[in-house]
Design an enzyme around this catalytic site. Structure first.
Site, PDB file in Angstrom:
ATOM      1  N   GLU A 362       0.726  -1.237   0.009  1.00 19.50           N
ATOM      2  CA  GLU A 362       0.047   0.072  -0.149  1.00 19.50           C
ATOM      3  C   GLU A 362       0.790   1.122  -0.033  1.00 19.50           C
ATOM      4  O   GLU A 362       0.368   2.131  -0.435  1.00 19.50           O
ATOM      5  CB  GLU A 362      -0.845  -0.045   1.121  1.00 19.50           C
ATOM      6  N   HIS A 393       7.093 -26.839   3.231  1.00 11.20           N
ATOM      7  CA  HIS A 393       6.166 -27.924   2.497  1.00 11.20           C
ATOM      8  C   HIS A 393       5.171 -27.390   1.374  1.00 11.20           C
ATOM      9  O   HIS A 393       4.229 -28.193   1.262  1.00 11.20           O
ATOM     10  CB  HIS A 393       5.568 -28.681   3.491  1.00 11.20           C
ATOM     11  N   LYS A 523     -13.987   1.100  -4.340  1.00 15.78           N
ATOM     12  CA  LYS A 523     -15.007   1.628  -3.392  1.00 15.78           C
ATOM     13  C   LYS A 523     -16.117   2.528  -4.019  1.00 15.78           C
ATOM     14  O   LYS A 523     -17.148   2.372  -3.590  1.00 15.78           O
ATOM     15  CB  LYS A 523     -14.303   2.366  -1.974  1.00 15.78           C
TER      16      LYS A 523
END
Length: 558
Positions: A362, A393, A523
């Site tokens: 950000e 793994h 948004k």
């Protein structure tokens, strides 16, 4: 500060680095560099001495650097005016140019007596007053003085926030669980109702305290979740007055807070010079205080202040944030590495990489310079990671034998909080921590693989067919960071270390690391789409893909 910086790729120091990379740098082999220099570890590592929490070791010797590269990188930091930018930040100048704000999360953890000025006003009295407010409230809740609407002591704390109001407190409370004071911490961030619903299943309305973290008290996700939590409380308590006993606010909007039903004396404030992703040091850290106690929260601040002082006062060649930043620039801008892995070998740090996904991506996920011109070089990397040994793994295969260069930071404590089985678990964990960086550096040659397969009884075509798959090219760069133990102090220092690393890279790339306009567009469009989900009519006002998605969802809504 002087005038604007030239584009990075037009900087003479950058061009010299490019020339060196093209002629020699791209062929540097870490394993060979160790063979040539028996003192390489001491040359490319540093120890930071804390007063009560042992040493912090940064080993950056397993990188594709030599003295020539390092001198050129240090020169780059100097000509990009990192010193001046650092001083401007600490002195309260408005370095967040797109929002015309100071950037002073460092003031929140300033443990000294010197004033910190923003627009000629010392902010430290206000900072200390807010800390005193947090301390008083924390002690009331932990001691049992603060009680719920039926007179019962608080047992559970639910932090409702999103982004910086969630990621930091969540990461820290998880990391410092051994220091917990007995309250159960929960975090709700996602607007998906499942997140809140699952938390509410675990708590009792009589003994739960909700913290609503929203500076404006208008953040859609946070206020929607808080309102639903309030409805849940009132369905059980039947008393509107109970809201004031079970909700507090981290906000600066007194009108909205009191309208919600929260007593304004239980409103904890912060300032516009505190960015969301740097806000855990502020009132946003109230959930941390309630989890680990205010004294331990102060230790967290002390650790960050320790790193702030190191960053402010240490020459670049021994400055841990600067070192990490320059190594990242070397790999991003010359080797074209696109990602950076954070790999903590401590289960308590399992949210550390997720926290710095926001902190880094950000901050430095920008494509225009401070002057508004598109840059012609890479900026922020993709940051990711998981705790060891789980990652081994899962994705280490690609780091070891894949085609992409992925610089990695390995982080580990020498001591564990849980020495079960006589410390066997931690010994295995640390042996893997140590082995991975060695393996990534050294690899396994064709001859070594052939010898290994021969000893295993393979020969002829069987050996030849398997041989290429057993080779590790090596020369994968890593940093190793070792602390004595994960404590509030060392965690604070680690967080500040990465904050300042991100800042330095932003200065070198000439981008504003303290805004986040990329969050806004989606948004805005969501607000336009939301009313279109209120009716059953087909939508045709968007592109065909978005129309198709909206209409499919509406057709399957019930």
């Amino acid at each position: 500060m002087a005038g604007p910086l030239p584009p990075l790729n037009q900087e003479a120091a950058f061009q010299k680095l490019q020339e060196y990379y093209d002629s020699k740098g791209k062929d540097l082999n870490i394993k060979d560099l160790f063979v040539k220099d028996s003192k390489r570890f001491s040359k490319y590592s540093l120890r930071l001495h804390t007063q009560n929490d042992g040493e912090i070791l940064l080993d950056y010797s397993k990188n594709r650097i030599n003295d020539e590269v390092w001198d050129l990188l240090l020169t780059l930091a100097k000509v990009r005016r990192v010193n001046a930018a650092r001083d401007a930040m600490f002195s309260g100048q408005h370095i967040n140019i797109t929002e015309n704000r100071a950037v002073l999360h460092t003031a929140l953890r300033n443990r000294g007596t010197d004033p910190v000025l923003v627009d000629d006003k010392d902010v430290m009295p206000d900072v200390r007053a807010e800390l005193a407010h947090m301390k008083e409230f924390t002690n009331m809740v932990i001691s049992g003085v603060w009680r719920g609407c039926t007179g019962k002591q608080i047992t559970d704390v639910v932090n409702i926030g999103i982004g910086g109001s969630d990621l930091g407190p969540l990461m820290v409370t998880e990391a410092l669980k051994p220091y917990g004071k007995g309250l159960h911490s929960h975090f709700v961030s996602n607007i998906d109702g499942t997140h809140l619903a699952e938390v509410l299943k675990k708590v009792n309305y009589e003994t739960t305290l909700f913290i609503v973290a929203s500076k404006t008290f208008t953040t859609q996700e946070t206020i929607t979740n808080a309102t639903s939590a309030k409805t849940w409380l009132l369905e059980h308590s039947k008393e509107p007055e109970s809201v004031a006993k079970h909700f507090v606010a981290l906000s600066t909007n007194k009108e909205k807070v009191t309208e919600f039903g929260i007593d304004s004396t239980n409103m904890f404030g912060f300032w516009d010079w505190v960015g969301g992703r740097y806000s855990l040091w502020s009132a946003i850290g109230l959930s941390i205080c309630l989890s680990i106690g205010f004294e331990n929260f102060e230790q967290l601040l002390d650790g960050a202040h320790f790193m702030d002082n190191h960053f402010k006062t240490t020459p670049f060649e021994k400055n841990a944030p600067v070192i990490l930043a320059l190594l990242g620039v070397w790999y991003s801008n010359f080797f074209k590495a696109e990602t950076h892995a954070l790999l903590p070998y401590d289960q308590y740090l399992h949210r550390f990489a997720a926290y710095f996904q926001q902190g880094d991506m950000e901050s430095n996920g920008k494509f225009v310079s401070k002057s508004g011109k598109p840059v012609k070089y890479s900026t922020g990397p993709i940051v990711w990671g998981e705790p060891g040994t789980n990652g081994q793994h899962a994705f280490y295969q690609l780091i070891h034998q894949g085609t992409r260069l992925i610089p990695c930071d390995f982080i580990a404590p020498a001591q564990t909080h849980n020495p079960i089985a006589g410390g066997k678990h931690h010994k295995i964990l640390l042996s893997n921590f140590l082995a991975q960086t060695e393996a990534l550096m050294a690899g396994k040659t064709v001859d070594e693989a052939r010898t290994e397969l021969s000893k295993a009884g393979l020969c002829g075509n069987e050996l030849d067919n398997l041989l290429p798959h057993k080779v590790f090219v090596g020369n994968r760069p890593t940093n190793s960071i070792v602390v004595k133990k994960v404590s509030p102090f060392t965690l604070g220092a680690l967080i500040a270390l990465y904050e300042h690393k991100i800042f330095v890279q932003g200065i070198i790339w000439d981008i504003n690391s303290f805004d986040q306009w990329g969050v806004e567009l989606g948004k805005q469009l969501a607000k336009a789409i939301e009313p279109e989900l209120d009716h059953c009519n087909e939508v045709s006002t968007h592109d065909s893909s978005t129309n198709g998605l909206i209409n499919f969802i509406k057709a399957n809504w019930k």
